[in-house]
Design a protein around this motif. Sequence first.
Motif, PDB file in Angstrom:
ATOM      1  N   ALA A 145      -3.784  -4.279  -0.692  1.00  0.00           N
ATOM      2  CA  ALA A 145      -3.114  -3.077  -1.204  1.00  0.00           C
ATOM      3  C   ALA A 145      -3.461  -1.820  -0.419  1.00  0.00           C
ATOM      4  O   ALA A 145      -2.631  -0.918  -0.284  1.00  0.00           O
ATOM      5  N   ILE A 146      -4.691  -1.735   0.102  1.00  0.00           N
ATOM      6  CA  ILE A 146      -5.131  -0.466   0.688  1.00  0.00           C
ATOM      7  C   ILE A 146      -5.206  -0.462   2.211  1.00  0.00           C
ATOM      8  O   ILE A 146      -5.194   0.612   2.824  1.00  0.00           O
ATOM      9  N   ALA A 147      -5.290  -1.629   2.851  1.00  0.00           N
ATOM     10  CA  ALA A 147      -5.568  -1.666   4.289  1.00  0.00           C
ATOM     11  C   ALA A 147      -4.521  -0.919   5.109  1.00  0.00           C
ATOM     12  O   ALA A 147      -4.851  -0.075   5.957  1.00  0.00           O
ATOM     13  N   GLN A 148      -3.268  -1.219   4.869  1.00  0.00           N
ATOM     14  CA  GLN A 148      -2.204  -0.572   5.641  1.00  0.00           C
ATOM     15  C   GLN A 148      -2.115   0.912   5.305  1.00  0.00           C
ATOM     16  O   GLN A 148      -1.920   1.761   6.194  1.00  0.00           O
ATOM     17  N   LYS A 149      -2.293   1.247   4.039  1.00  0.00           N
ATOM     18  CA  LYS A 149      -2.200   2.638   3.596  1.00  0.00           C
ATOM     19  C   LYS A 149      -3.307   3.487   4.209  1.00  0.00           C
ATOM     20  O   LYS A 149      -3.043   4.569   4.749  1.00  0.00           O
ATOM     21  N   TRP A 150      -4.553   3.017   4.139  1.00  0.00           N
ATOM     22  CA  TRP A 150      -5.663   3.800   4.673  1.00  0.00           C
ATOM     23  C   TRP A 150      -5.584   3.904   6.192  1.00  0.00           C
ATOM     24  O   TRP A 150      -5.984   4.911   6.773  1.00  0.00           O
ATOM     25  N   LYS A 151      -5.057   2.873   6.817  1.00  0.00           N
ATOM     26  CA  LYS A 151      -4.889   2.913   8.272  1.00  0.00           C
ATOM     27  C   LYS A 151      -3.875   3.979   8.661  1.00  0.00           C
ATOM     28  O   LYS A 151      -4.092   4.758   9.604  1.00  0.00           O
ATOM     29  N   ILE A 176      -0.238  -7.397  -6.538  1.00  0.00           N
ATOM     30  CA  ILE A 176      -1.371  -7.581  -7.442  1.00  0.00           C
ATOM     31  C   ILE A 176      -2.450  -6.549  -7.128  1.00  0.00           C
ATOM     32  O   ILE A 176      -3.053  -5.951  -8.029  1.00  0.00           O
ATOM     33  N   GLY A 177      -2.687  -6.325  -5.839  1.00  0.00           N
ATOM     34  CA  GLY A 177      -3.680  -5.337  -5.436  1.00  0.00           C
ATOM     35  C   GLY A 177      -3.350  -3.949  -5.942  1.00  0.00           C
ATOM     36  O   GLY A 177      -4.241  -3.194  -6.371  1.00  0.00           O
ATOM     37  N   ASP A 178      -2.079  -3.587  -5.923  1.00  0.00           N
ATOM     38  CA  ASP A 178      -1.663  -2.278  -6.430  1.00  0.00           C
ATOM     39  C   ASP A 178      -2.000  -2.132  -7.905  1.00  0.00           C
ATOM     40  O   ASP A 178      -2.418  -1.056  -8.364  1.00  0.00           O
ATOM     41  N   VAL A 179      -1.823  -3.207  -8.665  1.00  0.00           N
ATOM     42  CA  VAL A 179      -2.147  -3.183 -10.097  1.00  0.00           C
ATOM     43  C   VAL A 179      -3.648  -2.959 -10.292  1.00  0.00           C
ATOM     44  O   VAL A 179      -4.074  -2.151 -11.135  1.00  0.00           O
ATOM     45  N   ILE A 180      -4.461  -3.651  -9.502  1.00  0.00           N
ATOM     46  CA  ILE A 180      -5.919  -3.510  -9.618  1.00  0.00           C
ATOM     47  C   ILE A 180      -6.361  -2.114  -9.192  1.00  0.00           C
ATOM     48  O   ILE A 180      -7.193  -1.479  -9.854  1.00  0.00           O
ATOM     49  N   VAL A 181      -5.797  -1.609  -8.106  1.00  0.00           N
ATOM     50  CA  VAL A 181      -6.159  -0.271  -7.624  1.00  0.00           C
ATOM     51  C   VAL A 181      -5.799   0.792  -8.656  1.00  0.00           C
ATOM     52  O   VAL A 181      -6.580   1.719  -8.907  1.00  0.00           O
ATOM     53  N   GLU A 182      -4.638   0.656  -9.274  1.00  0.00           N
ATOM     54  CA  GLU A 182      -4.242   1.618 -10.308  1.00  0.00           C
ATOM     55  C   GLU A 182      -5.245   1.624 -11.454  1.00  0.00           C
ATOM     56  O   GLU A 182      -5.630   2.689 -11.958  1.00  0.00           O
ATOM     57  N   GLU A 183      -5.689   0.441 -11.868  1.00  0.00           N
ATOM     58  CA  GLU A 183      -6.677   0.345 -12.935  1.00  0.00           C
ATOM     59  C   GLU A 183      -8.011   0.946 -12.495  1.00  0.00           C
ATOM     60  O   GLU A 183      -8.677   1.644 -13.270  1.00  0.00           O
ATOM     61  N   MET A 184      -8.401   0.706 -11.254  1.00  0.00           N
ATOM     62  CA  MET A 184      -9.670   1.239 -10.765  1.00  0.00           C
ATOM     63  C   MET A 184      -9.637   2.762 -10.677  1.00  0.00           C
ATOM     64  O   MET A 184     -10.648   3.430 -10.922  1.00  0.00           O
ATOM     65  N   GLU A 185      -8.504   3.311 -10.323  1.00  0.00           N
ATOM     66  CA  GLU A 185      -8.378   4.770 -10.290  1.00  0.00           C
ATOM     67  C   GLU A 185      -8.610   5.357 -11.683  1.00  0.00           C
ATOM     68  O   GLU A 185      -9.285   6.385 -11.841  1.00  0.00           O
ATOM     69  N   LYS A 186      -8.069   4.711 -12.709  1.00  0.00           N
ATOM     70  CA  LYS A 186      -8.265   5.179 -14.085  1.00  0.00           C
ATOM     71  C   LYS A 186      -9.739   5.063 -14.488  1.00  0.00           C
ATOM     72  O   LYS A 186     -10.311   5.989 -15.069  1.00  0.00           O
ATOM     73  N   LEU A 187     -10.332   3.911 -14.192  1.00  0.00           N
ATOM     74  CA  LEU A 187     -11.729   3.699 -14.553  1.00  0.00           C
ATOM     75  C   LEU A 187     -12.640   4.697 -13.843  1.00  0.00           C
ATOM     76  O   LEU A 187     -13.585   5.235 -14.435  1.00  0.00           O
TER      77      LEU A 187
END
Length: 347
Positions: free
Chosen positions: A211-217, A321-332
């Motif tokens: 979910a994040i590799a391409q975005k952060w790059k 799936i990674g986007d779903v997990i990242v969204e949850e982690m941002e909230k947490l």
Amino acid sequence: MSGRKVAVITGANGGLGYAIACRLLDKIPQTVPLTIVVSTRHMRKAVETINKLRKYCPERDLLSFDYVLLDLGSLESVHEVAGQLLERYKHIDYLFLNAGGGDFAGIDWVGATKEVLKNPIDAMTHPKFKKERIGKVSVDGIGWVFQINILANYVLSKRLLPVLSGGGRVIFIGSVEAEIAYPFDEKDMQLIHTDQAYVDSKRELEYVHAAIAQKWKAEQDVLVYMTHPGICHTAIFADHLNWLTTFGMLFLFYVVRWLGSPWHVIDAYKGAAAPVFAAIEAVPEETADPAETVNYGSACDAWGQSYIRRKATGTEEEKKIGDVIVEEMEKLSADALQRINLGETQI
């Protein structure tokens, strides 16, 4: 003279983390100034680790060490350490997110015997006989294994993006055992109810990477690599083994390596091959090496000669799936930061 390189290694006091530090010292030329920041939970271990590393390379002059005390089980500790590193360093070249673990309860010896007799390579590569406790939560009220293996690593690396930007590399440490993870369960994203939270967390980490590799790059010029150390002997399961069972485990490691397993590197230094390769040798412009679509694994042949194996990763389904997990982690993370600012948590 090349510019100074800064490497941060979490869980650097033993096993794979210490091996990563040693391998960095061997791979980065002595003419390059290098700072290694070791992360441990306790001051004593940090001092001992630095002393061991100094003895490992006594002839290296352009070398310095630093340390931070990090407890992944506390998001307050994660934010505090991130703040310290942001204050101390203008740029971090390599962030090795090695620290983590599982809430292991022991071994099903009957099941282990059956697995080994049925298929020794699979049994020693994807063991289903390791028993894990169910339901442990952190001081933040979050699934403990989820937090120390995924959430804390995500929060730390994201907080450090300002000093990683412009070519820094984040190295996730996964596991070949992720291949036997249960299908993703959004209702148990924090892995509180699964009986194999460690394995499932390593699979979820792969989703986060996708979910994040391409975005952060694209946005930060930060390369995020997914790696795993193969199967090597570390202290992660030491509490449940004695000298005899440890000997038996190592014996079986060598047996299955001779039978054709590429993953039983056994030695932690060889296990560090893939993480260090991703940090200092991988060329993301090459077809085989894009950070967002490859998982590097430490492998070896029957004679123990190391090499790197690549596995394609980062499918569209994994990204979703990674986007779903990242969204949850941002909230947490936001909830935890609010509690920290209100003084409602403690390290």
